[in-house]
Scaffold this motif. Sequence first.
Motif, PDB file in Angstrom:
ATOM      1  N   THR A 197     -11.122  -9.494   4.640  1.00 45.70           N
ATOM      2  CA  THR A 197     -10.513  -8.250   5.109  1.00 45.70           C
ATOM      3  C   THR A 197     -10.800  -7.089   4.170  1.00 45.70           C
ATOM      4  O   THR A 197     -11.107  -5.982   4.612  1.00 45.70           O
ATOM      5  CB  THR A 197      -8.990  -8.422   5.260  1.00 45.70           C
ATOM      6  N   SER A 198     -10.707  -7.328   2.844  1.00 46.35           N
ATOM      7  CA  SER A 198     -10.928  -6.220   1.906  1.00 46.35           C
ATOM      8  C   SER A 198     -12.376  -5.754   1.938  1.00 46.35           C
ATOM      9  O   SER A 198     -12.648  -4.549   1.879  1.00 46.35           O
ATOM     10  CB  SER A 198     -10.538  -6.648   0.492  1.00 46.35           C
TER      11      SER A 198
ATOM     12  N   GLN B 199      -5.531  -2.137   9.463  1.00 42.89           N
ATOM     13  CA  GLN B 199      -5.267  -3.036   8.341  1.00 42.89           C
ATOM     14  C   GLN B 199      -3.857  -2.917   7.770  1.00 42.89           C
ATOM     15  O   GLN B 199      -3.399  -3.810   7.060  1.00 42.89           O
ATOM     16  CB  GLN B 199      -6.280  -2.759   7.229  1.00 42.89           C
ATOM     17  N   ALA B 200      -3.153  -1.829   8.028  1.00 48.56           N
ATOM     18  CA  ALA B 200      -1.804  -1.662   7.486  1.00 48.56           C
ATOM     19  C   ALA B 200      -0.794  -2.387   8.369  1.00 48.56           C
ATOM     20  O   ALA B 200      -0.768  -2.196   9.589  1.00 48.56           O
ATOM     21  CB  ALA B 200      -1.458  -0.175   7.391  1.00 48.56           C
TER      22      ALA B 200
ATOM     23  N   ASP C   6      -4.994   2.392   8.487  1.00 47.11           N
ATOM     24  CA  ASP C   6      -5.312   1.332   7.534  1.00 47.11           C
ATOM     25  C   ASP C   6      -4.476   1.397   6.259  1.00 47.11           C
ATOM     26  O   ASP C   6      -4.609   0.530   5.390  1.00 47.11           O
ATOM     27  CB  ASP C   6      -6.796   1.389   7.163  1.00 47.11           C
ATOM     28  N   TYR C   7      -3.620   2.398   6.141  1.00 47.75           N
ATOM     29  CA  TYR C   7      -2.829   2.555   4.913  1.00 47.75           C
ATOM     30  C   TYR C   7      -1.349   2.806   5.171  1.00 47.75           C
ATOM     31  O   TYR C   7      -0.530   2.570   4.292  1.00 47.75           O
ATOM     32  CB  TYR C   7      -3.416   3.675   4.048  1.00 47.75           C
TER      33      TYR C   7
ATOM     34  N   HIS D  15      -1.275  -4.659   2.806  1.00 46.78           N
ATOM     35  CA  HIS D  15      -2.588  -5.201   3.133  1.00 46.78           C
ATOM     36  C   HIS D  15      -2.562  -6.688   2.842  1.00 46.78           C
ATOM     37  O   HIS D  15      -1.976  -7.111   1.842  1.00 46.78           O
ATOM     38  CB  HIS D  15      -3.678  -4.567   2.262  1.00 46.78           C
TER      39      HIS D  15
ATOM     40  N   GLU E 202       0.800  -1.223   0.000  1.00 47.78           N
ATOM     41  CA  GLU E 202       0.000   0.000   0.000  1.00 47.78           C
ATOM     42  C   GLU E 202       0.832   1.272   0.000  1.00 47.78           C
ATOM     43  O   GLU E 202       0.482   2.250  -0.651  1.00 47.78           O
ATOM     44  CB  GLU E 202      -0.933   0.016   1.220  1.00 47.78           C
TER      45      GLU E 202
END
Length: 536
Positions: A332-333, A422-423, A397-398, A326, A315
Motif C-alpha cells: 500500500t505504501s 488510503q485514509a 488519502d490523508y 494508513h 495520519e
Amino acid sequence: SKQAQLMEVLKKEVRAMLIAAKAGLTPEELEEQYMAMVCKPLPLNDLGFQSTLELVTQMPEVVRICSKNGALILKAIADDSTKGIAKLVANQKVKTRKASKKSATKANAPFPTKNSKNPQSFQALSAGTPVLPATVKAELQDLLSSSPLLLADLGKAFLRRFGRAFQYRQYGFLSMFEVLRSMADSIAVEQTKAGSLLVLRRYLVRTIEQEEVPQASAAEMPPLEPVCETESFHQAADLVDSEPVQTQAVDLGGHLKQVMHDETSECHLLLIPLQHQGFEQFPSTPEIPPDAVQDRRLCSLPPLKRRCLVGVIVEFVVSPSQFYIHLCSTETSSKLQDLMFEMRHVYSHKVASDKYVMPESAVRPGQLCCVMVSTWWYRVIIHRVINDQEVEVFYADYGHLQIVQKSSLRFLKWHYLKLPAQAIPCSLAWVKPMEGTWSSAAILLFKHLCRFKEFVGIVDEYVDGVLYLFLCDTSTKEDIYFHSVLGDMGYADVCGENIPSQEFEELNPSALYIQPSGKQGNAEVVEPDFSLQQES
C-alpha cells in the motif's frame, strides 16, 4: 489577567510535549512541535518574551534546562497528574523489537474483553520503528531520482530543493542511518572513496537495464533529461519505475517502447491545432479530456476483520473520536508513493496542466479531482465552494480538509482512480470524553501518543462506516494501550463500549464521498478505450 491564563495553558501544553520526548527537545524543536500540534507559533510576543529560551526559564516548575554536547536540551518536570505518562515514556526502549515478532498475528491471539478496563498484554506486531510520513519519503526519493547523492551533501541538497532542513529527529529517528534503514527498500547506500553514496534503487535498476541492453538504439532508450514530449516521457518512465525490481530488462524495453508510442501519440494530438479549414472559428469553452474523471468516486479499502492485528500509522487527528490512519504494508505504501510521483511528473508539465484545467461548471461539491500543494499533487474531493477563488477540499488519502485555490485544481485522470482511498476514518475503541467533548489537554496528549510511529491496531468493529480500534505502542518494555493512558490520566471514561463519534456524526467526508468497497462498480477500475473518441 489574560496573560496569566495564557501562561497557565501554555505550561500544560509545554509539559505535555516535553514529557512525550524521552530525550528532551532543543528550543528549536519545541517551537516546531508546538507549531505542528497547535497550528500556531509559541505566543512569545503576547507574553512579552523575546525567545523560547527566555520563556522556559520562567517555567522552573515545568521545564528543566540541561546541556548535552554543547546544546541546550529542555526536559519536562512531571507533576502529580503527569507522573504516570512520564514513567511510561521513561520505559521506552532505545532498540526496537525484532521483526520476527510480526509473525505473531494469529487469529486466536488474546483480545480485550468488555469485562476488563485494561486489555491484557498479548503477542502483537512489532511497531516501535519510527516511520517517515509518505510526503517526506516521496521528497527523499525525488531528491535522488535524478542522480545519486553523497550522504554528507544530503542536508544541503534537501534544504536547497525544498526550502527547509531535513530534521529527522522530529519523526522519532536517532540518526540518519536509522532513516536510511527504514527506507532500505527504495534507497541503497554504497561506500565510495568520497563517503557513503545514496542511490535510489530505481536509478540502479535503470542503470543495470541500460548496461544489459547495449544493442538498443538511442531512439529506443529514454533520454537522460526530458525533451519536448515531457509528459509522455515521464508517464513512461514512471510506469517503468513502478515495475518490480526483478523485472527483466528485455520486458521493460518492449513495454517502454509500447507505452511511449501510445502516450506520445496522445501528446502529439494535443499539439495539433483543433480547427477545420474553411470554417470560421468561434470562442468556445475548453473541451474536457475524455480520460478526465467526472462522475466517478473512489472506493474505500476492504473492511478489516474483527480482532485482526494490523500495523498502522496515524495520519491526521482531530480527537480520539475522529482520526485517520494508513495501513502499514509495503504494497500500500509503495503504491501511494508511486501514484504521487506519477501525478507530479504528469501534472507538473504545462501541456498536461493546461489540458486538465477544470472549467467553472465542473468545480462543484463532490467532484473528484487533484490539487497541487508545494509541488506535489494529491487526490481530493471538493467539499464546498468558498468564493470565486477558493474551495474546501477533502484529501482522500490523508483524511483532512483544507481550503485551496480553484486555480490549483485539475481533473483527475482515469488512471489515478484505480487505487482505493488510503485514509481510513477511525475512533478509539471503548472510550468517551469525560464531559461531552474532548478537552484540549486530552486531544494534545492523544496527538503526542500518535506521532510519527507505527503502532499496532486491534480491530474491534465498524460503526456507521467508522473503524473502532484499539491502538497499542509495543516499542516500550510494557505494551501501552492508548485508551488506558487516556483513562488513567483522567481524560477519558473507559466505558467498555463504542459510543458513536459525535465528530463523525456532524461531518464524515469519507462517508459522503468515498464508495464502500464491494458496492462500487469500479472497485476494479478498467480504463476505457479512448482511441475511438480521439479519432472521431
